[in-house]
Design a protein around this motif. Sequence first.
Motif, PDB file in Angstrom:
ATOM      1  N   HIS A 178      43.834  43.954  47.839  1.00 34.64           N
ATOM      2  CA  HIS A 178      43.151  45.254  47.751  1.00 34.64           C
ATOM      3  C   HIS A 178      43.184  45.930  49.122  1.00 34.64           C
ATOM      4  CE1 HIS A 178      41.677  44.846  43.717  1.00 34.64           C
ATOM      5  NE2 HIS A 178      40.915  43.796  43.969  1.00 34.64           N
ATOM      6  N   ALA A 179      42.873  45.146  50.178  1.00 27.36           N
ATOM      7  CA  ALA A 179      42.805  45.708  51.533  1.00 27.36           C
ATOM      8  C   ALA A 179      44.159  46.278  51.953  1.00 27.36           C
ATOM      9  CB  ALA A 179      42.333  44.637  52.515  1.00 27.36           C
ATOM     10  N   GLN A 180      45.226  45.573  51.563  1.00 28.15           N
ATOM     11  CA  GLN A 180      46.559  46.044  51.960  1.00 28.15           C
ATOM     12  C   GLN A 180      46.958  47.329  51.250  1.00 28.15           C
ATOM     13  OE1 GLN A 180      49.001  42.645  51.184  1.00 28.15           O
ATOM     14  NE2 GLN A 180      48.421  41.652  53.093  1.00 28.15           N
ATOM     15  N   ARG A 181      46.463  47.523  50.040  1.00 29.42           N
ATOM     16  CA  ARG A 181      46.984  48.632  49.232  1.00 29.42           C
ATOM     17  C   ARG A 181      46.138  49.909  49.228  1.00 29.42           C
ATOM     18  NH1 ARG A 181      51.284  46.634  46.487  1.00 29.42           N
ATOM     19  NH2 ARG A 181      51.211  44.368  46.598  1.00 29.42           N
ATOM     20  N   LEU A 182      44.836  49.771  49.454  1.00 30.42           N
ATOM     21  CA  LEU A 182      43.938  50.900  49.194  1.00 30.42           C
ATOM     22  C   LEU A 182      44.291  52.187  49.935  1.00 30.42           C
ATOM     23  CD1 LEU A 182      40.278  49.623  48.798  1.00 30.42           C
ATOM     24  CD2 LEU A 182      41.672  50.930  47.173  1.00 30.42           C
ATOM     25  N   ALA A 183      44.559  52.074  51.252  1.00 27.51           N
ATOM     26  CA  ALA A 183      44.805  53.292  52.032  1.00 27.51           C
ATOM     27  C   ALA A 183      46.050  54.019  51.518  1.00 27.51           C
ATOM     28  CB  ALA A 183      44.946  52.946  53.509  1.00 27.51           C
ATOM     29  N   GLY A 184      47.133  53.258  51.335  1.00 29.87           N
ATOM     30  CA  GLY A 184      48.393  53.860  50.874  1.00 29.87           C
ATOM     31  C   GLY A 184      48.243  54.486  49.493  1.00 29.87           C
ATOM     32  N   THR A 213      37.985  48.081  42.619  1.00 28.33           N
ATOM     33  CA  THR A 213      38.510  46.830  43.201  1.00 28.33           C
ATOM     34  C   THR A 213      37.646  45.640  42.782  1.00 28.33           C
ATOM     35  OG1 THR A 213      37.129  46.995  45.188  1.00 28.33           O
ATOM     36  CG2 THR A 213      39.323  47.977  45.344  1.00 28.33           C
ATOM     37  N   SER A 214      37.123  45.615  41.555  1.00 29.61           N
ATOM     38  CA  SER A 214      36.170  44.540  41.246  1.00 29.61           C
ATOM     39  C   SER A 214      36.839  43.199  40.985  1.00 29.61           C
ATOM     40  CB  SER A 214      35.318  44.923  40.035  1.00 29.61           C
ATOM     41  OG  SER A 214      36.124  44.986  38.892  1.00 29.61           O
ATOM     42  N   CYS A 215      38.133  43.235  40.630  1.00 32.68           N
ATOM     43  CA  CYS A 215      38.769  41.972  40.251  1.00 32.68           C
ATOM     44  C   CYS A 215      40.218  41.941  40.746  1.00 32.68           C
ATOM     45  CB  CYS A 215      38.657  41.828  38.732  1.00 32.68           C
ATOM     46  SG  CYS A 215      38.996  40.183  38.149  1.00 32.68           S
ATOM     47  N   ALA A 241      36.389  41.157  46.807  1.00 39.75           N
ATOM     48  CA  ALA A 241      37.112  42.324  46.292  1.00 39.75           C
ATOM     49  C   ALA A 241      36.207  43.561  46.311  1.00 39.75           C
ATOM     50  CB  ALA A 241      37.602  42.033  44.874  1.00 39.75           C
ATOM     51  N   LEU A 242      34.951  43.371  45.930  1.00 42.45           N
ATOM     52  CA  LEU A 242      33.993  44.487  45.939  1.00 42.45           C
ATOM     53  C   LEU A 242      33.737  44.967  47.364  1.00 42.45           C
ATOM     54  CD1 LEU A 242      31.379  43.073  43.391  1.00 42.45           C
ATOM     55  CD2 LEU A 242      32.877  45.039  43.000  1.00 42.45           C
ATOM     56  N   LEU A 243      33.672  44.018  48.292  1.00 45.57           N
ATOM     57  CA  LEU A 243      33.425  44.377  49.700  1.00 45.57           C
ATOM     58  C   LEU A 243      34.545  45.257  50.249  1.00 45.57           C
ATOM     59  CD1 LEU A 243      32.031  41.168  51.441  1.00 45.57           C
ATOM     60  CD2 LEU A 243      31.169  43.493  51.750  1.00 45.57           C
ATOM     61  N   VAL A 244      35.775  44.948  49.873  1.00 47.98           N
ATOM     62  CA  VAL A 244      36.909  45.748  50.358  1.00 47.98           C
ATOM     63  C   VAL A 244      36.764  47.189  49.862  1.00 47.98           C
ATOM     64  CG1 VAL A 244      39.413  46.070  50.252  1.00 47.98           C
ATOM     65  CG2 VAL A 244      38.477  43.766  50.505  1.00 47.98           C
ATOM     66  N   THR A 282      41.891  48.367  30.198  1.00 44.00           N
ATOM     67  CA  THR A 282      41.740  47.398  31.286  1.00 44.00           C
ATOM     68  C   THR A 282      41.206  48.136  32.530  1.00 44.00           C
ATOM     69  OG1 THR A 282      44.066  47.720  31.692  1.00 44.00           O
ATOM     70  CG2 THR A 282      43.476  45.734  30.510  1.00 44.00           C
ATOM     71  N   ASP A 283      40.907  47.373  33.574  1.00 44.36           N
ATOM     72  CA  ASP A 283      40.306  47.977  34.769  1.00 44.36           C
ATOM     73  C   ASP A 283      41.205  49.071  35.355  1.00 44.36           C
ATOM     74  OD1 ASP A 283      38.337  46.199  34.349  1.00 44.36           O
ATOM     75  OD2 ASP A 283      38.864  44.864  36.002  1.00 44.36           O
TER      76      ASP A 283
END
Length: 341
Positions: free
Chosen positions: A51-57, A8-10, A87-90, A298-299
């Motif tokens: 990032h926060a909205q998507r990560l768990a799913g 989630t760096s960018c 983004a990194l914190l998330v 890419t990332d």
Amino acid sequence: MKILGIETSCDETGVAVYSEPEGLVSELLYSQIRLHKEFGGIIPELASRDHAQRLAGMTQKVLEQADLKMSDIDGIAYTLGPGLIGALLVGTSFASSLALKYEKKLLPVHHMEGHLFAPFIKQDIEYPFIALLVSGGHSLLVLVKSFKDYTVIGRSIDDAVGECFDKVARMLDLEYPGGPEIDRLAKMGNSDQYKFPRPLLQEGLNFSFSGLKTAVRYKVEKLNDQGILLEDYIHDICASFQEAAIESLHHKCVKACKEFNVDNLIISGGVAANTRLRALFSDSKNLNVIFPEFKLCTDNGAMIAYAGYLNFINNVTMDDIYSPRPRWDLNQLCKESSFDG
Ligand code: KG4
Ligand code: ZN
């Protein structure tokens, strides 16, 4: 052994599972490009929220795709830096919460170490190698003698090359991110039409791209003043600019490989997707040029899972693994990591 990787760096949310010996068993990548497009660049606040909205799913889905449960996972790799702080914190908070809940080993990864080893997800590593890491935030030449023995031997003294592609694209009213658009349009242009500078060509191993960017700006302004339509010059500008940028990268890579007597050259990062770059480097005599697959340039979460796996098997330990590092030099990573080997 199975490592979950979280990137989630960018502006890309990447989640993947790397498994030994099978390899990459599951991966998902969500690009936020559409979210940021209307602003012509990345809005950090929007990136963090997304990032926060998507990560768990995404994590749930990645596990389901491989028919795995969290109990099957041995370690959780995540990007600790460098990148956008929010983004990194998330990613860091999400990874550490998962590790706490499921009692898993946390594996902090340097984003550029992810790019460095991305080609080796699909083939064996042969040391030593020189790596050209070219993305929106970095232009680095790295001498890699072994795992955690990385020396940055060249870097851009101003803009990163991907950033330069994006800024030139903006001058030409192209959408963000500009690199792929310039790549596409350059195929229909003449790269000899405009002569752009190749800064620092004769000096050392550092790069410079801001002078090239300014030269393109002046040329575009002049063409506009002359009443020439954008559609009549855009292909040639793209081709001539791209050639200057890629030739600068190529020249320094050849020089570095000679200087350090190394044949293996890895090219990774978003700009490694550029078709002209791939063609020019693939034609290089006496060099064994290795690219990651297009989708791993890419990332992505796969490269973080794989770098996490390397850290896991080498028993790497580091302090302060809960504090994301928006700026983090690759040389520093080697100094502060202790490991078996
Ligand atoms: O590695 P990456 O996905 O993210 C960063 O860590 O920055 O790289 C993104 C960069 C952007 O600047 C984008 O314009 C550039 O890579 N890029 C390209 C191409 N595809 C992506 N530049 C030139 N040609 C391409 N085909
Ligand atoms: Zn990157």
